[in-house]
Enzyme design. Structure first.
Site, PDB file in Angstrom:
ATOM      1  N   SER A 197      10.483   5.360   0.705  1.00 29.25           N
ATOM      2  CA  SER A 197       9.068   5.044   0.890  1.00 29.25           C
ATOM      3  C   SER A 197       8.182   6.272   0.641  1.00 29.25           C
ATOM      4  O   SER A 197       8.122   6.768  -0.475  1.00 29.25           O
ATOM      5  CB  SER A 197       8.856   4.447   2.291  1.00 29.25           C
ATOM      6  OG  SER A 197       7.595   3.866   2.422  1.00 29.25           O
ATOM      7  N   HIS A 399      11.836  -3.740   2.375  1.00 32.68           N
ATOM      8  CA  HIS A 399      11.533  -2.314   2.416  1.00 32.68           C
ATOM      9  C   HIS A 399      12.438  -1.549   3.386  1.00 32.68           C
ATOM     10  O   HIS A 399      12.960  -0.479   3.063  1.00 32.68           O
ATOM     11  CB  HIS A 399      10.065  -2.113   2.814  1.00 32.68           C
ATOM     12  CG  HIS A 399       9.518  -0.762   2.482  1.00 32.68           C
ATOM     13  ND1 HIS A 399       9.246  -0.364   1.189  1.00 32.68           N
ATOM     14  CD2 HIS A 399       9.180   0.298   3.275  1.00 32.68           C
ATOM     15  CE1 HIS A 399       8.763   0.861   1.196  1.00 32.68           C
ATOM     16  NE2 HIS A 399       8.728   1.293   2.457  1.00 32.68           N
TER      17      HIS A 399
END
Length: 433
Positions: A197, A399
């Site tokens: 990320s 994610h």
């Protein structure tokens, strides 16, 4: 970071931002003295839980028998960041051998605690160590392990006047240089990098802003890469970008402060807010349907992470991401036309020249990632001259799965180690010719 953690911050940011806006004069000439101090508002000394005294990265590593070290690194702009290290594998007893370096960087709201939370069977730091690597875990300025500066105090806005641009340009650069300056790092051409990320964002920034660092990174593995954000579906970014994505009264009042300080009050609040019956528990429930109920994540690791997140970030990091979403660009921080002219020489901030990234870039992405949409990943990939794409076939892979899915060892960690090993074998063959 799991969806539960990500989605939870949206209502919290809304609450804090709303508290600011309700009392804010609608003027572009705010007195800085009137800007709320989040540290004073939420650093509650009367909190009853002692979550901030929870075990640290050293403990998470040593409890499994691995050696652990903490190193303090001073950046060019005076921040003192912490790096944790597994210098050798107690299983291999290879402390006297030269080992290739692997560096792992956390995402937004996180710290080095995230990586060893999966334990020795699945955690990337342990697997790398047992594969013969010198393993380093980074911590961005402002989190629980990197809250010092040579001249600035965390209670002053100047300390928090940074976004992920500075984390990339100064912190990651300093960390790479430091690992290569150690006895094991000397005479090595570079490191292997893994980021998740925001940990990918900072690598894109560093390698394009300081191209000389391309020679210091052998392979870079970008898990859920975040650069362009046009198609992002994250709740927090979508909710806040209309307010914080522009240089206006809201962003000025929100900027350069600690967001959700790492203390007992905030951690207790984060723990309580998703309990059954909480008025905002609905923000947490959607992720549970695709993670906990289907057994997709490591519940033990989630418990560890919940006690260590949020680890501390600057509000400017959030603002910078909302700017990216609104502008459709991957570019430097937007201070407004007047200040941009002074800093950049142009009214708009410059785009990051990602076409200058020559390192072997491995982009790991999925269809169900609410923060790194496929279209946005492919857009940045088109600019990279030396990339390898790794598309996750699991349609539910999201994610957070890149960090703590039950099968992360099989689908992420072992393939990454295989790529690193292949690079090392190739380099050894070439050096022997």
């Amino acid at each position: 970071m799991s969806r539960a953690h990500i989605g939870l911050y949206a209502p919290l940011v809304g609450i804090f931002l709303g508290a600011i806006v309700l009392g804010a004069p609608l003027s572009n000439e705010e007195d800085p003295a009137e800007v709320p101090n989040f540290y004073e508002l939420f650093n509650n000394p009367d909190a009853h839980l002692s979550l901030t005294r929870a075990p640290d990265t050293i403990y998470f590593i040593q409890e499994h028998g691995y050696p652990a070290e903490r190193h303090y690194v001073t950046t060019e702009d005076g921040y003192i960041i912490s790096l944790f290290r597994i210098p050798y594998s107690h299983n291999l007893q290879n402390q006297d051998e030269k080992k290739p370096i692997a560096f792992i960087q956390h995402g937004l709201f996180g710290s080095s605690d995230v990586w060893p939370s999966l334990g020795p069977d699945d955690g990337l730091p342990f697997l790398l160590s047992d594969a013969g690597y010198d393993v380093w875990l980074g911590n961005a300025r402002g989190n629980r392990y990197s809250r010092n500066h040579t001249t600035r105090s965390t209670s002053h806005p100047d300390f928090w006047r940074f976004s992920w641009h500075e984390i990339a340009y100064f912190d990651i650069a300093a960390a790479i240089d430091y690992t290569l300056s150690t006895e094991n790092g000397r005479d090595q051409e570079g490191i292997h990098y893994v980021g998740h990320s925001q940990g990918t964002t900072v690598m894109f920034v560093l390698m394009s802003s300081r191209p000389e660092y391309n020679k210091k990174v052998k392979t870079a593995h970008m898990l859920a890469p975040v650069a362009f954000m046009d198609n992002m579906e994250d709740v927090m970014v979508n909710s806040l970008s209309p307010y914080l994505g522009f240089n206006n009264v809201y962003s000025k009042l929100f900027c350069s402060q600690e967001f959700l300080p790492y203390n007992d009050f905030v951690l207790a609040f984060m723990y309580s807010v998703c309990l059954p019956g909480s008025i905002v528990s609905s923000f947490c429930s959607s992720s549970e349907e695709t993670t906990v109920e289907q057994g997709r994540t490591n519940s033990t690791a989630n418990s560890v992470i919940s006690g260590a997140m949020p680890a501390g970030v600057s509000t400017d990091q959030i603002i910078h991401y909302t700017q990216e979403f609104q502008s459709g660009h991957f570019r430097q921080f937007d201070f407004g036309a007047k200040k941009n002219l002074k800093i950049y020489g142009t009214e708009a901030p410059p785009d990051y020249p990602t076409e200058l990234i020559t390192t072997e870039m491995h982009l790991w992405y999925s269809d169900n990632d609410e923060m790194a949409a496929v279209e946005d990943v492919l857009r940045v990939a088109d600019t990279l001259p030396n990339k390898v794409m790794h598309h996750m076939e699991d349609p539910l892979w999201d994610h957070g799965d890149f960090a703590n899915n039950w099968e992360v060892r099989q689908y992420i960690n072992e393939p990454i180690i295989a790529i690193m090993n292949e690079y090392e074998a190739r380099s050894e063959t070439n050096s022997g010719q």
